[in-house]
Each structure stands twice: as C-alpha cells, then as structure tokens.
Design a protein around this motif. Structure first.
Motif, short mmCIF file in Angstrom:
data_model
loop_
_atom_site.label_atom_id
_atom_site.label_comp_id
_atom_site.label_asym_id
_atom_site.label_seq_id
_atom_site.Cartn_x
_atom_site.Cartn_y
_atom_site.Cartn_z
N ASP A 134 18.16 81.39 -42.29
CA ASP A 134 17.16 80.35 -42.58
C ASP A 134 16.38 80.07 -41.30
OD1 ASP A 134 18.68 78.56 -41.00
OD2 ASP A 134 19.85 77.95 -42.75
N ASP A 135 15.43 79.15 -41.38
CA ASP A 135 14.54 78.93 -40.24
C ASP A 135 15.26 78.30 -39.05
OD1 ASP A 135 12.02 79.32 -39.15
OD2 ASP A 135 11.38 77.26 -39.59
N SER A 136 16.42 77.66 -39.29
CA SER A 136 17.18 77.10 -38.16
C SER A 136 17.82 78.20 -37.32
CB SER A 136 18.27 76.15 -38.68
OG SER A 136 19.25 76.86 -39.41
N GLN A 137 17.86 79.42 -37.86
CA GLN A 137 18.42 80.57 -37.14
C GLN A 137 17.31 81.48 -36.63
OE1 GLN A 137 20.76 81.41 -40.78
NE2 GLN A 137 22.54 81.57 -39.43
N ARG A 138 16.16 80.92 -36.39
CA ARG A 138 15.01 81.72 -35.99
C ARG A 138 15.25 82.49 -34.70
NH1 ARG A 138 8.89 79.28 -35.61
NH2 ARG A 138 9.43 78.62 -37.73
N ALA A 139 16.11 81.98 -33.82
CA ALA A 139 16.37 82.66 -32.55
C ALA A 139 16.99 84.03 -32.76
CB ALA A 139 17.29 81.81 -31.68
N ALA A 140 17.59 84.28 -33.93
CA ALA A 140 18.21 85.57 -34.21
C ALA A 140 17.26 86.55 -34.87
CB ALA A 140 19.44 85.37 -35.10
N VAL A 141 16.04 86.11 -35.18
CA VAL A 141 15.07 86.98 -35.84
C VAL A 141 14.53 87.99 -34.83
CG1 VAL A 141 12.84 87.05 -37.01
CG2 VAL A 141 14.47 85.22 -37.51
N LYS A 142 14.29 89.23 -35.28
CA LYS A 142 13.79 90.28 -34.41
C LYS A 142 12.69 91.07 -35.12
CE LYS A 142 17.71 93.19 -35.72
NZ LYS A 142 18.18 92.21 -36.73
N ALA A 155 6.74 89.39 -46.06
CA ALA A 155 6.02 90.05 -44.96
C ALA A 155 7.04 90.65 -43.99
CB ALA A 155 5.11 89.07 -44.25
N VAL A 156 6.53 91.41 -43.03
CA VAL A 156 7.37 92.06 -42.02
C VAL A 156 7.12 91.39 -40.67
CG1 VAL A 156 7.86 94.23 -40.82
CG2 VAL A 156 7.30 94.25 -43.27
N VAL A 157 8.20 91.11 -39.94
CA VAL A 157 8.08 90.49 -38.61
C VAL A 157 7.53 91.54 -37.64
CG1 VAL A 157 9.33 89.42 -36.70
CG2 VAL A 157 9.98 88.90 -39.06
N THR A 158 6.39 91.22 -37.03
CA THR A 158 5.74 92.17 -36.12
C THR A 158 5.79 91.72 -34.66
OG1 THR A 158 3.62 91.06 -36.61
CG2 THR A 158 4.16 93.06 -37.87
N ARG A 159 6.23 90.46 -34.41
CA ARG A 159 6.26 89.98 -33.02
C ARG A 159 7.21 88.79 -32.93
NH1 ARG A 159 0.94 87.67 -29.77
NH2 ARG A 159 1.98 87.17 -27.78
N VAL A 160 7.96 88.72 -31.84
CA VAL A 160 8.86 87.60 -31.58
C VAL A 160 8.78 87.24 -30.10
CG1 VAL A 160 11.26 86.78 -31.58
CG2 VAL A 160 10.46 88.28 -33.41
N GLU A 161 8.66 85.96 -29.80
CA GLU A 161 8.64 85.50 -28.41
C GLU A 161 9.52 84.27 -28.26
OE1 GLU A 161 4.82 84.79 -26.74
OE2 GLU A 161 4.09 86.85 -27.01
N GLN A 162 10.20 84.19 -27.12
CA GLN A 162 11.01 83.02 -26.79
C GLN A 162 10.23 82.17 -25.80
OE1 GLN A 162 13.83 82.56 -28.35
NE2 GLN A 162 14.05 84.60 -29.27
N ILE A 163 9.97 80.92 -26.18
CA ILE A 163 9.25 80.01 -25.30
C ILE A 163 10.11 78.77 -25.08
CG2 ILE A 163 7.00 80.86 -26.09
CD1 ILE A 163 6.78 78.40 -27.86
N ASP A 164 9.62 77.86 -24.22
CA ASP A 164 10.40 76.66 -23.92
C ASP A 164 10.66 75.82 -25.17
OD1 ASP A 164 10.41 77.40 -21.30
OD2 ASP A 164 8.69 76.14 -20.72
N ALA A 165 9.71 75.80 -26.10
CA ALA A 165 9.87 74.99 -27.31
C ALA A 165 10.75 75.66 -28.35
CB ALA A 165 8.50 74.68 -27.90
N GLY A 166 11.09 76.94 -28.17
CA GLY A 166 11.92 77.64 -29.16
C GLY A 166 11.44 79.06 -29.36
N THR A 167 11.62 79.56 -30.56
CA THR A 167 11.26 80.94 -30.90
C THR A 167 9.99 80.98 -31.74
OG1 THR A 167 13.61 81.54 -30.92
CG2 THR A 167 12.08 83.08 -31.95
#
Length: 465
Positions: free
Chosen positions: A394-402, A421-433
C-alpha cells in the motif's frame, strides 16, 4: 454387787515412752534405695519442656557444620578427587546449585565503557540492481549500535544487526543514476561510524581478524593436573554443569581426605565467591580490549562504495513503456480505446520476460485476451494469487517501491482498481519517497503519483520479483 475394778487416777497414769534411739553416724547409715523410674516410650510426648541449653547448642553446631561443609565442597571438591576420585561427583553436585548471572549488554557496558561501533570488513557484494531491494551485509564491531545506513545519500532499511554483523536493504534509484555510490553509517547520536580497510598480513597476504589481538591477551590456561586425575575441571565449569543423576549413592558418602599440598587448578573459597564478578568483568573488558586492539592495529580509514547496475529484464520493460507510451504499438497488439492501461501494462510485462499461461494470455492472431490481461481489477486478483511473481504494497510502504513495479489507482475508493501503470522512476527525498509512473489512457512517461492523487483516490503497488 460386783466388785469394782480398781482404777488408777489419771494423774497417776504412767507417761513412760520408749526412748528414741540416738541417730547413727552417717558413715554407718545404709544407702537409701533410688526411686524406680518408669521407662518412657520413645514416641511418648515430652510435654512443653524446652531442650536444655546443651542440646540446643549441639543442634546449632550440627547445622552450622553442615552449611560450612556445603560451602567448602565447591573449592575443595577437586582436592578430594586427589585422595578419592569418587568425591569429585559430590563436589560437582554441591556447586551445581550456584547460579551464574546473565551478563546483559547493559551490565557489560556498566563494567566497561561501550566501544564505538566500527565497520571493519567489506560489503558482501559490490554491485546491486538499480531497482533496489537487494540485501547487503557488512561486518565490524558493536554494529548493533548503528542507527542508520545511507546508500548514495538515500536511507537504507536495516534488516538485521548484532554486535558483529549488520544487514541492510539497498534503496532503489533512477535508471539514469547508475554507477558507484558511497555507503555510510551513523550511530545513535548521528555521528559517522568509522570504516576501516581490512588489515592485511604482509607475510601471508591474508586479512587478519581483530579477534586475534583479543585472543593474545587472554589469560593463560591452568597447569595440567597429574596424569592419574586427567585434565582438571575448572570450578566455573562445574557450576554450569548439572549433577550426574545416574551416579550411585555411595559416591556421596565417599571419605574425604584433605591433601597435604594444594592441587593444581583448584580455586579457593574466596575465588569461588568472586567467580561471577570476575567473569562479568572479563566479558565487559573484552569490549575495551577490542577497542584497544583496533586503536593499535595498523589500519586506515576508508570508504565503502556500492555500484548500481541495470537489470536487463527491467531495462527491456521500462524501455518498452518509454518507447510506446505515446505512440501505441498497434502493429503487434490491439488497442482498447479509453481503457488501454492494463493492456499496455501486460505488454510491458511480456517484454520483462513473463510467460503467458492459462490465467494470463493474449492471442496475437485474433487479438483475444484473458480478463487478467486487460482489466485492472482482474489483474489485481490474479496477482494476489501469484506471490511467486508479485508482493502487494500500500502507499504507506512506498519506500519499498522500485522501478518496474506496478501501480494501480482507485479513484473513488470503491474497492475496484480503475487505472494501472508501470513505475518508471523512484527518488528518495527528505520528505519521503517520490514515485513516477508511465502508461496508457493517461498517456505519460513520468506521471507524479502525488499529482495524480491530488483530486482524491488511493494508490496501491505490486512489487515484482
């Protein structure tokens, strides 16, 4: 008339009494017979009579003697074995009731100041896919005090940690950010953890362990016992061993003969009493010894790096999405106008290397397909039944998305899935993923998930194997 019998006036009556013989001298008196006592049965009550002081004292002496004997057996058991080996079992039984305290990390740190954590070994792998999720292990000292790990500045999840080993999960990165990045560690206070290059033995060329310095400072072993006795059994070892329940009772009554000279390897009563404190101090001192060994070893601080690499399967999937998100591939696949999102996602999974089966398929000749190929809700239900292919998040586990994972949206929170849809980009920032997706119907190559949810709804993910 009868004649009157003469009477003697009272005053003329005789007052004679036989003389009382004079008491005989004591030496001539016969011995008086002792009163005969009735024999008392052993079970008859004694009443409330209290024991005499003599008998009470005797009982106290007996009790104290027994207690003293039990305390003395711990130290003198091995000496008894010198005279009679059967007495060894008796000594072990006596001291086996002494409990050794559990030395916790808190107690250990109290005895000896806690050493700072340090990484002393290389990473278990040097390359990981950019999609993240790979687990990497590193070795060192006091690694259970490490509070955070970052890979290329992005926070990594600590999976497991103990004093000498730490495992973390690598975060995902963008497919355009391939290459080497630094792996850094920090302690509870946020201070950087030192990373040392493994020490190398110049003679053999092999890495030397930190434990070698610690072992060199260990106390020498006790001298060997006489051959008849075999190796002496330390007192602390006897404490941690249970008594031999199968030993015959006559071993407990074996005569004890004190040796005339001290027996090698036997501790005194004072040493036995302080054995637990000594063990705790020794264990606590190991931390200080390790820190001292680390300071004296010829080591240099270094930096650990991890190289992000591409995954051919994911490269093929994402490249397909970025190639056909706007220009549909009508030459190979049919297009469902206005509802082509799940169809396009299935096409990308085929490029990833997934194989069609009876539950998920497409007929290139006729354009027919299974509902799981073209329907978002049907695809969700099918993926729920395939844990070998995907894990729901779920969206609370967004940090595990790749990158390469599947994102599904429920715009009205009705429980159905309205868009895929297909995940095409992931970035880790100070506010989260931050997550971006690409697909059809909402034709996009990098659509920000947070922007997509600005009008309401929910997002869910499937982390693909």
């Amino acid at each position: 008339m009868p004649s009157a019998e003469p009477t003697t006036p009272a005053r003329h009556r005789s007052t004679y009494r036989p003389p009382v013989p004079a008491p005989a001298p004591e030496s001539e008196r016969p011995a008086a017979a002792e009163p005969r006592r009735r024999a008392r049965h052993r079970a008859e009550p004694q009443g409330n009579r209290r024991l005499s002081a003599g008998r009470t004292g005797a009982r106290r002496v007996t009790a104290l003697t027994g207690l003293t004997a039990m305390l003395g057996l711990g130290a003198l058991g091995a000496a008894a074995a010198h005279a009679d080996p059967r007495a060894t079992s008796h000594a072990h039984r006596a001291v086996s009731t002494v409990a050794t305290p559990k030395l916790t990390k808190k107690t250990r740190d109290t005895i000896a100041p806690a050493a700072e954590p340090a990484v002393t070994g290389p990473l278990s792998t040097s390359e990981v896919p950019f999609t993240g999720g790979a687990q990497v292990t590193v070795e060192g000292d006091d690694l259970d005090d490490v509070a955070s790990v970052t890979v290329g500045g992005a926070p990594a999840t600590i999976v497991a940690a103990d004093e000498h080993q730490l495992t973390f999960a690598v975060p995902a990165t963008s497919p355009t950010a391939l290459g080497a990045v630094e792996v850094a560690f920090a302690d509870q206070a946020g201070a950087p953890v030192d990373v040392y290059a493994p020490a190398v033995d110049s003679a053999s060329g092999e890495a030397s362990a930190v434990a070698a310095a610690t072992d060199a400072t260990a106390a020498p072993a006790a001298p060997a016992a006489p051959a008849a006795l075999g190796a002496p059994r330390p007192v602390i070892d006897a404490i941690t061993h249970a008594p031999d329940a199968s030993a015959p009772d006559d071993e407990l009554t074996a005569p004890f003969v004190a040796p005339s000279a001290p027996v090698p390897g036997v501790a005194s009563v004072t040493a036995l009493a302080g054995s637990t404190e000594t063990a705790a101090a020794t264990s606590g001192g190991d931390r200080a010894t390790t820190a001292a060994a680390r300071a004296t070893e010829p080591r240099e601080r270094t930096v650990l790096t991890l190289t992000y690499t591409s995954d051919p399967r994911i490269d093929a999937q994402v490249n397909y999405v970025l190639s056909y998100w706007q220009n549909y591939n009508r030459d190979q696949f049919m297009v469902i106008e206005g509802y082509d999102c799940a169809n396009f996602t299935s096409q990308s999974l085929l490029q990833r290397g997934w194989a069609m089966d009876g539950a998920w398929w497409y007929d290139f000749a006729t354009g027919a397909s299974s509902p799981t190929w073209t329907s978002s809700t049907a695809m969700r239900d099918w993926l729920y039944s395939r844990p070998d292919l995907a894990t729901p998040l779920d969206d609370s586990q967004r940090a595990a998305v790749k990158v390469g994972d599947i994102a599904q949206f429920d715009w009205d929170n009705s429980g159905d899935r309205d868009h895929t849809a297909v995940v095409t980009r992931v970035e880790q920032i100070d506010a989260g993923t931050k997550v971006w997706v690409g697909g059809h119907t909402k034709d996009a190559d990098y659509w920000d998930v947070d922007t997509a949810l600005a009008g309401g709804g929910s997002v869910y993910y499937f982390s693909l194997r």
